[in-house]
Design a protein around this motif. Structure first.
Motif, PDB file in Angstrom:
ATOM      1  N   GLY A 188       2.815   6.979   4.659  1.00  0.00           N
ATOM      2  CA  GLY A 188       2.433   7.459   5.983  1.00  0.00           C
ATOM      3  C   GLY A 188       3.417   7.038   7.050  1.00  0.00           C
ATOM      4  O   GLY A 188       3.809   7.845   7.898  1.00  0.00           O
ATOM      5  N   VAL A 189       3.844   5.774   7.001  1.00  0.00           N
ATOM      6  CA  VAL A 189       4.831   5.286   7.962  1.00  0.00           C
ATOM      7  C   VAL A 189       6.158   6.009   7.767  1.00  0.00           C
ATOM      8  O   VAL A 189       6.833   6.374   8.739  1.00  0.00           O
ATOM      9  CB  VAL A 189       5.014   3.760   7.822  1.00  0.00           C
ATOM     10  CG1 VAL A 189       6.169   3.278   8.697  1.00  0.00           C
ATOM     11  CG2 VAL A 189       3.742   3.024   8.203  1.00  0.00           C
TER      12      VAL A 189
ATOM     13  N   SER B 172       0.842  -1.199   0.000  1.00  0.00           N
ATOM     14  CA  SER B 172       0.000   0.000   0.000  1.00  0.00           C
ATOM     15  C   SER B 172       0.877   1.248   0.000  1.00  0.00           C
ATOM     16  O   SER B 172       1.565   1.535   0.979  1.00  0.00           O
ATOM     17  CB  SER B 172      -0.915   0.002   1.227  1.00  0.00           C
ATOM     18  OG  SER B 172      -1.546   1.255   1.374  1.00  0.00           O
ATOM     19  N   VAL B 173       0.848   1.981  -1.104  1.00  0.00           N
ATOM     20  CA  VAL B 173       1.666   3.193  -1.200  1.00  0.00           C
ATOM     21  C   VAL B 173       1.256   4.199  -0.132  1.00  0.00           C
ATOM     22  O   VAL B 173       2.106   4.853   0.489  1.00  0.00           O
ATOM     23  CB  VAL B 173       1.519   3.828  -2.595  1.00  0.00           C
ATOM     24  CG1 VAL B 173       2.305   5.140  -2.671  1.00  0.00           C
ATOM     25  CG2 VAL B 173       2.009   2.868  -3.667  1.00  0.00           C
TER      26      VAL B 173
ATOM     27  N   LEU C  71       3.241  -7.767   6.990  1.00  0.00           N
ATOM     28  CA  LEU C  71       3.181  -9.220   7.097  1.00  0.00           C
ATOM     29  C   LEU C  71       2.667  -9.853   5.808  1.00  0.00           C
ATOM     30  O   LEU C  71       3.205 -10.860   5.324  1.00  0.00           O
ATOM     31  CB  LEU C  71       2.281  -9.619   8.268  1.00  0.00           C
ATOM     32  CG  LEU C  71       2.067 -11.116   8.479  1.00  0.00           C
ATOM     33  CD1 LEU C  71       3.372 -11.802   8.842  1.00  0.00           C
ATOM     34  CD2 LEU C  71       1.023 -11.356   9.569  1.00  0.00           C
ATOM     35  N   ARG C  72       1.613  -9.266   5.227  1.00  0.00           N
ATOM     36  CA  ARG C  72       0.999  -9.821   4.022  1.00  0.00           C
ATOM     37  C   ARG C  72       1.294  -8.926   2.826  1.00  0.00           C
ATOM     38  O   ARG C  72       0.860  -7.773   2.786  1.00  0.00           O
ATOM     39  CB  ARG C  72      -0.515  -9.950   4.212  1.00  0.00           C
ATOM     40  CG  ARG C  72      -0.914 -10.911   5.332  1.00  0.00           C
ATOM     41  CD  ARG C  72      -2.415 -10.902   5.541  1.00  0.00           C
ATOM     42  NE  ARG C  72      -2.836 -11.820   6.590  1.00  0.00           N
ATOM     43  CZ  ARG C  72      -3.174 -13.085   6.383  1.00  0.00           C
ATOM     44  NH1 ARG C  72      -3.159 -13.574   5.161  1.00  0.00           N
ATOM     45  NH2 ARG C  72      -3.532 -13.860   7.401  1.00  0.00           N
TER      46      ARG C  72
ATOM     47  N   ASP D 243       7.121  -5.166  -2.201  1.00  0.00           N
ATOM     48  CA  ASP D 243       7.036  -6.615  -1.988  1.00  0.00           C
ATOM     49  C   ASP D 243       8.337  -7.137  -1.394  1.00  0.00           C
ATOM     50  O   ASP D 243       9.310  -6.391  -1.209  1.00  0.00           O
ATOM     51  CB  ASP D 243       6.703  -7.346  -3.292  1.00  0.00           C
ATOM     52  CG  ASP D 243       7.702  -7.064  -4.410  1.00  0.00           C
ATOM     53  OD1 ASP D 243       8.889  -6.788  -4.111  1.00  0.00           O
ATOM     54  OD2 ASP D 243       7.316  -7.139  -5.578  1.00  0.00           O
ATOM     55  N   GLY D 244       8.354  -8.436  -1.091  1.00  0.00           N
ATOM     56  CA  GLY D 244       9.512  -9.027  -0.440  1.00  0.00           C
ATOM     57  C   GLY D 244      10.769  -8.995  -1.284  1.00  0.00           C
ATOM     58  O   GLY D 244      11.870  -8.734  -0.770  1.00  0.00           O
ATOM     59  N   ASP D 245      10.626  -9.277  -2.579  1.00  0.00           N
ATOM     60  CA  ASP D 245      11.802  -9.274  -3.457  1.00  0.00           C
ATOM     61  C   ASP D 245      12.439  -7.891  -3.519  1.00  0.00           C
ATOM     62  O   ASP D 245      13.666  -7.752  -3.469  1.00  0.00           O
ATOM     63  CB  ASP D 245      11.414  -9.739  -4.866  1.00  0.00           C
ATOM     64  CG  ASP D 245      11.056 -11.220  -4.907  1.00  0.00           C
ATOM     65  OD1 ASP D 245      11.479 -11.955  -3.990  1.00  0.00           O
ATOM     66  OD2 ASP D 245      10.359 -11.635  -5.851  1.00  0.00           O
ATOM     67  N   GLY D 246      11.597  -6.873  -3.644  1.00  0.00           N
ATOM     68  CA  GLY D 246      12.113  -5.511  -3.685  1.00  0.00           C
ATOM     69  C   GLY D 246      12.807  -5.137  -2.390  1.00  0.00           C
ATOM     70  O   GLY D 246      13.845  -4.463  -2.382  1.00  0.00           O
TER      71      GLY D 246
END
Length: 214
Positions: A15-16, A9-10, A53-54, A33-36
């Protein structure tokens, strides 16, 4: 302190990033994603990776899988998993599979800027941080054959704070006790939970696992 973020989520990711920047952190990379995320960490390891997490493609446990890969390749990087919901099995996996420097927080926790920033710093310094909501919900789901029945109310309070990753000194400050008193309570907890000294396993971790599973 340097942080890398991973969330599909962009809006949430930005925001974080803004919250972290406002509380003194430097965001050195963002991924969807995880690869990035792994590519970013390999290129420029941060102090902490904050991971959803997801994530794509399966939206199941990609965040933890990425955390496992990071810990293998860059064990000095702290790992903070964020989740929309309390998922006990994922929290237990973090506690059992990683030796400190990890955390599991609900995304709602991010809205408390001071607490969130403190949690990130604790993880960077090698501590384990578990969302208080997870601990609270587990306490409410008491079983009839609860292994914690023999503990006093004070001992349960000490164990609950241990489950949040607090040190003996932090537990003492939270409960307004001396460190020596906290150590006595922890010794009693080990005895009542039948946790004998074992060079192969950490009794503190075993006590927390007993608490979470109960």
């Amino acid at each position: 302190m340097r942080v890398t973020l991973a969330d599909d989520s962009v809006l949430l990711r930005e925001g974080v990033a803004r919250i972290l920047a406002e509380t003194g952190f430097t965001v050195v990379g963002q991924a969807s994603d995880g690869d990035g995320l792994l590519e970013l960490v390999r290129r420029d390891p941060p102090d902490v990776a904050v991971i959803d997490l997801r994530m794509p493609p399966g939206f199941s446990a990609e965040g933890i899988d990425a955390a496992v890969a990071i810990r293998e390749e860059a064990p000095q990087v702290g790992l903070l998993l964020l989740s929309q919901y309390v998922e006990v099995h994922h929290a237990l996996r973090l506690i059992t599979q990683f030796d400190g420097g990890v955390g599991y927080l609900l995304k709602d926790r991010v809205s408390d800027l001071t607490s969130f920033a403190n949690d990130v710093r604790r993880i960077a310094h090698g501590e384990t941080v578990i969302d208080p909501e997870l601990v609270t919900r587990l306490v409410r789901r008491r079983r009839e054959s609860d292994p914690l029945d023999d503990l006093t109310a004070r001992e349960r309070a000490v164990l609950a704070l241990m489950a949040q990753g607090m040190s003996n000194a932090a537990v003492a400050a939270e409960l307004h006790l001396s460190v020596k008193t906290v150590e006595s309570h922890i010794s009693a907890i080990f005895v009542k939970l039948d946790l004998a000294p074992d060079d192969r396993e950490h009794r503190r971790v075993r006590a927390v696992l007993t608490f979470l599973r109960a």
